[in-house]
Design an enzyme around this catalytic site. Structure first.
Site, PDB file in Angstrom:
ATOM      1  N   LEU A  54       2.642   2.875  -1.105  1.00 60.14           N
ATOM      2  CA  LEU A  54       2.133   1.736  -0.350  1.00 60.14           C
ATOM      3  C   LEU A  54       0.611   1.829  -0.292  1.00 60.14           C
ATOM      4  O   LEU A  54       0.052   2.934  -0.285  1.00 60.14           O
ATOM      5  CB  LEU A  54       2.687   1.738   1.082  1.00 60.14           C
ATOM      6  CG  LEU A  54       4.190   1.529   1.264  1.00 60.14           C
ATOM      7  CD1 LEU A  54       4.573   1.669   2.738  1.00 60.14           C
ATOM      8  CD2 LEU A  54       4.635   0.173   0.734  1.00 60.14           C
ATOM      9  N   ASP A  55      -0.060   0.691  -0.241  1.00 62.04           N
ATOM     10  CA  ASP A  55      -1.511   0.678  -0.096  1.00 62.04           C
ATOM     11  C   ASP A  55      -1.922   1.315   1.229  1.00 62.04           C
ATOM     12  O   ASP A  55      -1.134   1.395   2.176  1.00 62.04           O
ATOM     13  CB  ASP A  55      -2.041  -0.761  -0.118  1.00 62.04           C
ATOM     14  CG  ASP A  55      -1.898  -1.413  -1.483  1.00 62.04           C
ATOM     15  OD1 ASP A  55      -1.738  -0.684  -2.471  1.00 62.04           O
ATOM     16  OD2 ASP A  55      -1.944  -2.659  -1.539  1.00 62.04           O
ATOM     17  N   LYS A  56      -3.164   1.720   1.295  1.00 60.43           N
ATOM     18  CA  LYS A  56      -3.682   2.371   2.500  1.00 60.43           C
ATOM     19  C   LYS A  56      -3.505   1.504   3.743  1.00 60.43           C
ATOM     20  O   LYS A  56      -3.146   1.998   4.808  1.00 60.43           O
ATOM     21  CB  LYS A  56      -5.170   2.711   2.315  1.00 60.43           C
ATOM     22  CG  LYS A  56      -5.771   3.483   3.479  1.00 60.43           C
ATOM     23  CD  LYS A  56      -7.198   3.919   3.157  1.00 60.43           C
ATOM     24  CE  LYS A  56      -7.777   4.761   4.298  1.00 60.43           C
ATOM     25  NZ  LYS A  56      -9.136   5.266   3.979  1.00 60.43           N
ATOM     26  N   THR A  58      -1.274  -0.678   4.336  1.00 59.13           N
ATOM     27  CA  THR A  58       0.111  -1.074   4.568  1.00 59.13           C
ATOM     28  C   THR A  58       0.900   0.025   5.268  1.00 59.13           C
ATOM     29  O   THR A  58       0.849   1.187   4.878  1.00 59.13           O
ATOM     30  CB  THR A  58       0.805  -1.412   3.238  1.00 59.13           C
ATOM     31  OG1 THR A  58      -0.011  -2.322   2.501  1.00 59.13           O
ATOM     32  CG2 THR A  58       2.168  -2.038   3.476  1.00 59.13           C
ATOM     33  N   ARG A 152      -0.733  -8.855  -1.253  1.00 61.90           N
ATOM     34  CA  ARG A 152      -2.068  -9.187  -0.754  1.00 61.90           C
ATOM     35  C   ARG A 152      -2.677 -10.341  -1.554  1.00 61.90           C
ATOM     36  O   ARG A 152      -3.294 -11.255  -0.992  1.00 61.90           O
ATOM     37  CB  ARG A 152      -2.951  -7.940  -0.797  1.00 61.90           C
ATOM     38  CG  ARG A 152      -2.428  -6.818   0.092  1.00 61.90           C
ATOM     39  CD  ARG A 152      -3.068  -5.476  -0.194  1.00 61.90           C
ATOM     40  NE  ARG A 152      -4.472  -5.442   0.202  1.00 61.90           N
ATOM     41  CZ  ARG A 152      -5.249  -4.375   0.054  1.00 61.90           C
ATOM     42  NH1 ARG A 152      -4.762  -3.272  -0.512  1.00 61.90           N
ATOM     43  NH2 ARG A 152      -6.501  -4.408   0.444  1.00 61.90           N
TER      44      ARG A 152
END
Length: 219
Positions: A54-56, A58, A152
């Site tokens: 997961l992105d930072k 998220t 996003r």
């Protein structure tokens, strides 16, 4: 960072572990900060294999395997679209449409961004539904592919960048309001389903979120 709580365990079985990742924590270690994956290995003291990330910004559900064999199987499930994923997002900008399908190829842009194109050679596909939630807009999103920054970029294409996602021109906030809410998949003949509502963040710390999300259907 070592003393900072950055996850909670949801499930820990013989083949894999499922955790709820907190926001503003990178998956991999970077810039002298220990990432979630390294923290898990240090805390649990056994080998783990990355399956997805997961992105930072998220938060939410993430799976890590306990063997290379399990990692191979789970990675294939994710890459082939056999894992059903749902995300919750908030925006303070009204979307162009309330529900539907966002599809298009992803192309690298500037400053670490990606952009959606009109071509469909290998498209990122996201289904979504939204509704007005207090003074904001609440989204339930179902990505059918797993491209970098897919949700996003999809939200930005709707003119509703995620609240707190400044990279994609979202209004600055205490966090990026994107959360991996639900995962469903079959493994070794058994069905697994995990669900975790968001709690971290000024605007996610609200019991009405769960009641409202349950009323939204993704097309």
């Amino acid at each position: 960072m070592k003393d900072t709580v950055c996850y909670e365990i949801i499930d820990d079985n013989e083949d894999f572990i499922v955790v709820n990742k907190f926001p503003n924590i990178s998956f991999h270690s970077e810039n002298n900060e220990v990432g979630l994956f390294q923290r898990l290995k240090e805390d649990l003291k056994y080998r783990l294999y990355a399956v997805h990330r997961l992105d930072k910004i998220t938060s939410g559900i993430i799976v890590a395997a306990k063997s290379s064999k399990t990692a191979s199987v789970l990675s294939e499930l994710f890459s082939s679209g056999k894992v059903c994923k749902y995300y919750i997002a908030l925006s303070d900008k009204k979307p162009k449409k309330k529900k539907g399908l966002i599809s298009g190829d992803m192309k690298k842009s500037r400053n670490g961004q990606w952009k959606l194109t009109r071509t469909h050679d290998n498209p990122a596909v996201t289904r979504f539904s939204s509704l007005k939630y207090k003074d904001k807009y609440l989204f339930l999103l179902k990505p059918e592919t797993g491209k970098t920054h897919q949700i996003r970029v999809a939200m930005k294409s709707l003119s509703s960048p995620i609240l707190g996602d400044v990279l994609y021109h979202g209004t600055p906030s205490d966090r990026g309001y994107l959360h991996s809410f639900k995962l469903k998949f079959s493994y070794n003949g058994k069905k697994f389903e995990y669900e975790k509502y968001p709690s971290a963040g000024i605007f996610f710390n609200d019991k009405q979120i769960s009641e409202t999300i349950s009323s939204i259907e993704v097309v």
